[in-house]
Scaffold this active site. Structure first.
Site, PDB file in Angstrom:
ATOM      1  N   HIS B  60       0.844  -1.208   0.000  1.00  0.00           N
ATOM      2  CA  HIS B  60       0.000   0.000   0.000  1.00  0.00           C
ATOM      3  C   HIS B  60       0.874   1.250   0.000  1.00  0.00           C
ATOM      4  CE1 HIS B  60      -4.156   1.677   1.148  1.00  0.00           C
ATOM      5  NE2 HIS B  60      -3.410   2.664   0.686  1.00  0.00           N
ATOM      6  N   LEU B  63       2.721   6.389  -5.024  1.00  0.00           N
ATOM      7  CA  LEU B  63       3.928   6.903  -5.690  1.00  0.00           C
ATOM      8  C   LEU B  63       3.666   8.245  -6.375  1.00  0.00           C
ATOM      9  CD1 LEU B  63       5.445   3.622  -7.169  1.00  0.00           C
ATOM     10  CD2 LEU B  63       6.193   4.882  -5.137  1.00  0.00           C
ATOM     11  N   ARG B  64       2.413   8.631  -6.471  1.00  0.00           N
ATOM     12  CA  ARG B  64       1.994   9.983  -6.908  1.00  0.00           C
ATOM     13  C   ARG B  64       2.239  10.308  -8.374  1.00  0.00           C
ATOM     14  NH1 ARG B  64      -1.384  10.397  -2.849  1.00  0.00           N
ATOM     15  NH2 ARG B  64      -0.504  11.076  -0.871  1.00  0.00           N
ATOM     16  N   ASP B 152      -8.737   3.270  -3.738  1.00  0.00           N
ATOM     17  CA  ASP B 152      -8.182   3.796  -2.494  1.00  0.00           C
ATOM     18  C   ASP B 152      -8.224   5.319  -2.468  1.00  0.00           C
ATOM     19  OD1 ASP B 152      -6.775   3.321   0.024  1.00  0.00           O
ATOM     20  OD2 ASP B 152      -5.186   4.465  -0.935  1.00  0.00           O
ATOM     21  N   HIS B 179     -10.681   0.461   0.569  1.00  0.00           N
ATOM     22  CA  HIS B 179     -10.465   1.552   1.528  1.00  0.00           C
ATOM     23  C   HIS B 179     -11.835   1.775   2.150  1.00  0.00           C
ATOM     24  CE1 HIS B 179      -9.289   5.956   2.408  1.00  0.00           C
ATOM     25  NE2 HIS B 179     -10.570   5.893   2.670  1.00  0.00           N
ATOM     26  N   ASP B 305       0.824   2.502   3.693  1.00  0.00           N
ATOM     27  CA  ASP B 305      -0.012   3.601   3.200  1.00  0.00           C
ATOM     28  C   ASP B 305       0.848   4.862   3.039  1.00  0.00           C
ATOM     29  OD1 ASP B 305      -2.095   5.070   2.245  1.00  0.00           O
ATOM     30  OD2 ASP B 305      -3.221   5.137   4.125  1.00  0.00           O
TER      31      ASP B 305
END
Lengths: 314, 424
Positions: B60, B63-64, B152, B179, B305
């Site tokens: 989880h 990495l944007r 998520d 989520h 996360d």
């Protein structure tokens, strides 16, 4: 004596002695504003920035007058008119005011923790004039001052705070303040407007107003905001007034010497009826008057700079 | 190129191995695990007193990239991962554009390949643009390389959509990572609803916002037979719901994030926005329940996360800050410090929850030292004391509530594909 911190952010971090010190300082201030010419040169040359990100009439006016009576320069910054609407961060606004030469910031902000954040950003005093649902310490100080005037002492009194506890910074600061000064504090409201864990601040919780009023010395009525009904937090103003409205009949359940307080503005006919708001037991007007004296005391103690030996009376 | 890791305390949950021995790698694969191994050309690493285990699989991570490169990129995030002992990550699809189609999955895999750091297993979006309305082309996502699907960060609020997603995913044998957050109940909350939110005047997110969704998704998994993985459980009742579901044979697994076994909502006092995370930091009883759930096996996985955010985004009023903690570089330290050292988890179970278990859930070739597997290995010094200093994070963002915290247990060496890529 001095206050421990450079700021006034909340009642939470204040000692009973500090609170009493402010109340004692407010007494000569009240004398000053009862004179025909209500002005002393105490804070001459100092600049007080009133930074209000939320609409407010009485708190803002009260602070403005307090600054004026102490001869401080006042400047008003409102959330909508300033660079805030251009996306400037709160910290940058604080730094800008610092660079412009402010000596004190009075901050009203819709978000909890905003005053503490500003206080960490600037080296001079920040006074919290209400940060979201967190605290409104000068309101509670003026409430304490008013009760001391009327009752002599706060110790041992029974206060019941009625209404929308969940969204109220006045309730949070009030619970802490009255507890610190030795009162017994209850809160009363519908289950949907009483936040979880409020007991841990030291308040007893009631949902039934008649039970809560039994023997109360102070009935502190909170404003109910109509938007809360639209959010579905309670069914309607009519039922609210029936269950939690303060009226002359209900006052009889409290102590015969009980006083009625309200931080304003009052929704007459909703949380309180006219006959209760305007009765002899009501000190609502005195609260407003004392607000100026207490805020003068706060400004004086935080902004005078250095140690002064006594409170100035001229 | 061979590595011979000598005399470590080798732990491989896949084969119930916990013994002092050696690990030999050859051609980027595990060659053998055993006592007194020898190899004339191997580079020798002395691991005496250190835990030698499979590289961590963090299922989880955010990495944007694409879209939020100021927070993190695939390059920086996977490099930070290696420094945290993480050699495989599953990255969440809430990028811009959302990873709801094969081209975004391909982009992520290509970027990961270019970076050459930790292995990246993209998670595809359950619904188009993660809007919770129309299903993504899930089979195509799987073919492109998605290891699971999830919305998520933007939970599927409609039970009907979630039910169809599970029906469809079960046909593809793809796990659905949920989520769990009911948006009506969470409202505009910014922290756990309780005594602390009340004292601070912050809007609360009730525990029930998570729990009703855990219950809903368990029921749907039971009905559809879908493999359900509950992301970041945080409340006692959520864990109890998972425990009961497992007892009656539902195909459900669950993960917890390190901050949820380390901190409570008390940490929010002072309005430090680095404590703002979703699900929020809960109460002491919930932290206890998380630890019990880890110990009794209800919680299968520890995943970070990892949710990096820039300083500009976090250095604002609490209400305005985005949710998330950058966690990939502190996870191993927190696991050892908070769980292994106090004896809440024995070291084999702790290792399983960050290697074998997540690898099995994702169905990926990682998380064990079985010969023939990729030589992703780490060495942890269990008694090494260190202090968290975000200034030394390799990740692009420093949003951690653990700055200054002293931890016992540190990743010393990370080996990826048989090459030492990090050494403390």
């Amino acid at each position: 004596m001095t206050l421990r911190g450079k700021d006034l952010i909340g009642i939470e971090h204040m000692s009973e002695m500090e609170i009493q010190y402010i109340l004692d300082t407010a007494r000569p201030m009240k004398e000053i504003i009862s004179r025909p010419i209500k002005k002393v040169p105490t804070l001459k040359g100092r600049t007080v920035a009133n930074v209000f990100y939320e609409p407010s009439t009485r708190t803002r006016t009260s602070f403005e007058l307090a600054a004026k009576y102490l001869s401080a320069e006042g400047v008003n910054v409102s959330g909508s008119a300033s660079s805030v609407s251009k996306g400037e961060s709160l910290k940058d606004t604080a730094r800008t005011l610092e660079a412009l030469g402010a000596d004190v910031i009075i901050l009203r902000h819709p978000m909890p923790g905003a005053a503490a954040m500003m206080a960490q950003t600037v080296p001079f005093p920040v006074v919290n004039a209400g940060d979201g649902a967190h605290e409104h310490p000068t309101q509670s100080l003026l409430d304490l001052f008013t009760v001391q005037e009327v009752k002599g002492t706060i110790k041992g009194l029974q206060i019941v705070v009625v209404g929308d506890i969940m969204h109220s910074r006045v309730a949070r600061s009030g619970i802490l303040a009255f507890k610190k000064m030795g009162a017994r504090v209850s809160v009363c409201g519908p289950t949907t407007l009483v936040p979880p864990g409020i007991e841990e601040l030291g308040a007893r919780v009631y949902n039934n107003l008649d039970e809560a009023l039994d023997g109360a010395d102070i009935i502190y009525v909170l404003r109910i905001q109509k938007e809360r009904q639209e959010e579905g937090l309670f069914p309607g103003l009519r039922e609210y007034a029936r269950l939690y409205g303060i009226n002359k009949e209900r006052l009889k359940l409290a102590s015969s010497e009980a006083v009625v307080m309200h931080p304003g503005p009052v929704n007459r006919g909703v949380e309180i009826t006219c006959d209760a708001a305007d009765c002899k037991q009501s000190v609502i007007q005195a609260q407003v008057n004392n607000g100026v004296a207490v805020r003068m005391a706060v400004l004086y103690l935080l902004a005078r700079g250095g140690e002064a030996s006594s409170v100035p009376v001229d | 190129m061979c590595l011979l890791i000598k005399n470590g305390i080798v732990i491989d949950p896949a084969r119930n191995i916990k013994k002092n021995c050696d690990v030999l790698t050859e051609n980027a694969k595990i060659a053998s695990v055993g006592e007194s191994l020898e190899s004339p050309d191997a580079e020798i690493i002395d691991a005496a007193g250190k835990i030698v285990m499979p590289g961590i699989v963090d299922m989880h991570v955010h990495l944007r990239e694409p879209g939020f490169e100021a927070k993190e990129t695939i390059q920086t995030g996977t490099f930070a991962a290696l420094r945290g002992g993480v050699t495989s990550v599953a990255c969440m699809p809430n990028t811009n554009p959302v990873a709801d189609n094969a081209s975004v999955i391909n982009f992520i895999l290509n970027r990961a390949k270019e970076a050459g750091n930790a292995r990246v297993y993209p998670v595809g979006a359950i619904t188009k643009n993660s809007e919770g309305k129309l299903l993504s082309e899930i089979a195509e996502l799987k073919d492109a390389g998605a290891a699971a699907i999830s919305d998520d960060g933007r939970p599927v609020n409609s039970a009907g959509v979630m039910r169809r997603a599970m029906q469809y995913a079960s046909m593809l044998d793809l796990p659905v990572i949920s989520h769990c957050e009911n948006l009506d109940l969470a409202g505009e909350g910014v922290m756990h609803e309780g005594a602390v939110s009340t004292a601070l005047g912050l809007k609360g997110i009730p525990a029930s916002a998570e729990e009703v969704m855990v219950a809903r998704d368990i029921i749907l998994a039971e009905e559809t037979g879908c493999r359900l993985h509950i992301a970041h459980v945080s409340t006692a009742r959520s864990i109890q719901l998972v425990r009961e579901a497992k007892a009656r044979g539902v195909n459900v697994t669950a993960e917890v994030a390190p901050h949820h076994f380390t901190l409570t909502h008390e940490a929010v006092k002072g309005y430090n926005t680095f404590t703002k995370v979703n699900p929020p930091l809960r109460e002491a009883k919930d932290v206890e329940a998380v630890k019990e759930g880890l110990a009794d096996g209800t919680i299968d996985v520890i995943a970070t996360d990892h949710a990096p955010h820039t300083m500009e985004e976090k250095d604002v009023e609490y209400d305005l800050a985005p949710f998330g903690i950058a966690g990939v570089e502190t996870a191993a330290g927190l696991i050892w410090n908070e769980l292994v050292k106090p004896g809440i988890l024995n070291v084999e179970d702790a290792v399983a929850k960050i290697t074998l278990n997540p690898a099995r859930i994702l169905g990926i070739c990682a998380g064990t030292l079985v010969p023939g597997m990729p030589a992703d290995i780490i060495a942890i010094e269990p008694n090494k004391e260190w202090e968290v200093d975000p200034e030394f994070f390799a990740g692009r963002s420093k949003n951690t509530p653990f700055a200054g915290k002293k931890l016992t247990g540190k990743v010393l060496i990370t080996i990826l594909n048989g090459i030492m890529v990090y050494k403390h």
